[in-house]
Design an enzyme around this catalytic site. Sequence first.
Site, PDB file in Angstrom:
ATOM      1  N   GLU A   1      56.739  10.616 -10.653  1.00 47.88           N
ATOM      2  CA  GLU A   1      56.377   9.575  -9.693  1.00 47.88           C
ATOM      3  C   GLU A   1      56.904   8.214 -10.154  1.00 47.88           C
ATOM      4  O   GLU A   1      57.300   7.389  -9.335  1.00 47.88           O
ATOM      5  CB  GLU A   1      54.851   9.507  -9.523  1.00 47.88           C
ATOM      6  CG  GLU A   1      54.255  10.695  -8.771  1.00 47.88           C
ATOM      7  CD  GLU A   1      54.672  10.740  -7.293  1.00 47.88           C
ATOM      8  OE1 GLU A   1      54.948   9.675  -6.719  1.00 47.88           O
ATOM      9  OE2 GLU A   1      54.730  11.846  -6.734  1.00 47.88           O
TER      10      GLU A   1
ATOM     11  N   SER B   1      58.533  15.200  -5.946  1.00 42.27           N
ATOM     12  CA  SER B   1      58.847  14.858  -7.336  1.00 42.27           C
ATOM     13  C   SER B   1      59.264  16.078  -8.147  1.00 42.27           C
ATOM     14  O   SER B   1      59.945  15.949  -9.163  1.00 42.27           O
ATOM     15  CB  SER B   1      57.648  14.182  -8.000  1.00 42.27           C
ATOM     16  OG  SER B   1      56.549  15.077  -8.067  1.00 42.27           O
ATOM     17  N   HIS B   2      58.843  17.278  -7.719  1.00 41.62           N
ATOM     18  CA  HIS B   2      59.174  18.491  -8.480  1.00 41.62           C
ATOM     19  C   HIS B   2      59.990  19.495  -7.657  1.00 41.62           C
ATOM     20  O   HIS B   2      60.111  20.654  -8.028  1.00 41.62           O
ATOM     21  CB  HIS B   2      57.907  19.151  -9.025  1.00 41.62           C
ATOM     22  CG  HIS B   2      57.332  18.397 -10.172  1.00 41.62           C
ATOM     23  ND1 HIS B   2      56.670  17.192 -10.010  1.00 41.62           N
ATOM     24  CD2 HIS B   2      57.344  18.622 -11.512  1.00 41.62           C
ATOM     25  CE1 HIS B   2      56.283  16.736 -11.194  1.00 41.62           C
ATOM     26  NE2 HIS B   2      56.681  17.582 -12.115  1.00 41.62           N
TER      27      HIS B   2
END
Lengths: 342, 342
Positions: free
Chosen positions: A192, A51-52
């Site tokens: 998310e 997600s990052h």
Amino acid sequence: MSQTEEAKTVLPLDEVRALAERVLEHCGYASAHADAISDMLYRCQLDDCQSHGLFRLFMCATTMKDGKIDGAATPVIDSSDTAIIRADARDAMSLLAVRDAMPELISKARRFGMAALAVNNCFHFSALWPEVEELSAAGLAGLSMVPSHSWVAPAGGTKGTLGTNPIAFSWPRRGKDPFTFDFATSGFARGEIELHKRAGKPLPEGVAIDRNGQPTCDPEAALDGAMLTFGGHKGSALSIMIELMAGPLIDDLISLESEAAAGRPGCAPYHGQIILAFDPEKFSGGRVAVNDERAERLFADIIGQGARLPSQRRFAARARNLARGYVEIPTALHRDLLALMD
Amino acid sequence: MSQTEEAKTVLPLDEVRALAERVLEHCGYASAHADAISDMLYRCQLDDCQSHGLFRLFMCATTMKDGKIDGAATPVIDSSDTAIIRADARDAMSLLAVRDAMPELISKARRFGMAALAVNNCFHFSALWPEVEELSAAGLAGLSMVPSHSWVAPAGGTKGTLGTNPIAFSWPRRGKDPFTFDFATSGFARGEIELHKRAGKPLPEGVAIDRNGQPTCDPEAALDGAMLTFGGHKGSALSIMIELMAGPLIDDLISLESEAAAGRPGCAPYHGQIILAFDPEKFSGGRVAVNDERAERLFADIIGQGARLPSQRRFAARARNLARGYVEIPTALHRDLLALMD
């Protein structure tokens, strides 16, 4: 196709950073910024933090296209005789400012026992753990907080006021991965929710409300409504503290002000960041060794009863990916990233 | 008899403090300690905070009878050239040490922008909010953390390792009550479980496990087993941070070590305490007024959607009790307190 069956593409570690730099420079980020941002994305992707990791290049691209960002600003670091360092990012992404100020933060924490880095006027999209882990790699405890856009309702509320307001902490452990956590004070991370939307998956219950203040499990409705904090009124109180510490305390924006300041929707949030550093050597009066043993007894007791310390999956991914020399990312993600350079 | 029908006794405000002092001196606390402790109990009772008001005199009495406490020790305050003040309570209750060190904490926070008070070698039973509210009364933001006994299981665990590990924060608001929270990172406060036991009331679900690691709503079984943290793995991570910041960082005990160090069961926990102070004047570069307005916009947005700021019930009780000049406590509590002096 379910997420577990999703087609994967292998990226050698060098290529993770190189791909990020190519995309960022193509989008208009100056090389110093592209380098600092790529380093962050590389560290997250190395830990399989999807997600990052490289996924965040979309937000970097959108922010350059639709946002009020300066892709070439040189940060201004102001270190007075207090324990505070101020880093003015001058409307650029936060990461170069943090990188430039980090040595002084470490130096001041060792001198005063504790120190704070206040980053102002920055766009911010990144995980916090790489920065606090950098502090613990220097033998310090690190604590970082940021607001974001006003996507999260306070406990008892009906609409977005607070940011996802992550808080990250890292504690140095000699010869071991640090004790690190980095979590959103929303019940679910915004990234998310975006991944759930991309994957067409419903959200768990109790993490979001729609635009009418009603509970929802639909990622789209959640993105259009508001998220809820973790932990009820306690998580909500903590989130408000983060707003204050990373906003009004350091003369920077609250989440309510971020979206208008950032540009069109889809841009990275625009606000400040606070990073605190604590020197165990100074705090313990030089008794670090005995207190390291004490901390290890705590960790051993937790692990010994079958509970897990946070970040262990991330550390395992890092070890595995470093050993094999590559990461795997969804093939669809890789294709879409390459398309950013069309 | 349900709690709402419980017989009440009226105590004039002066008598709250005087009763506490009589009990404490009768138990063997020297007058300086009795004064500092009574002040804390008074402030909690004034706010109708029953779990941390006069009720705590039982724990003070037990600690003197069964614990390794020194009821007459003079705290030693050590303020070096760093931003850290160390206060050695020398095996007494924490409160006199904190009182003695507070002016230097405020002074250092104003000088360095931030400062920390590390209290060592203390027994600790008290609410944290009066101390952080004292900081915000001085225009500072305050953050305090303590471990306790190892009553709380980590997320995914089966037995007590962590303390109830409260965290308190206070933010100054001009001309208004501060923004303050003070909550246990356990799902339920230990004091509340004790009050439920006294009242014969079951606990809510999801806050405790019995000695076999199974969920329970029985206060007795919970006191014999372990409590759970609030907010799942996030609350658990936060609780571990509090162990580290108020323990190994400052060369003091973790919750696992507290009970053996304190004396027989029933004694107040024995450990350290950390109190951090942040000066908005220094952090904001002198721009406090504009940032106060910004914080007030945040609070107004929260209140405007029908949500409540923390501590409002406490502030309302304080205003009411100050206006009428007395508090009400359960008659049974008053009787039992008087019996401590038999």
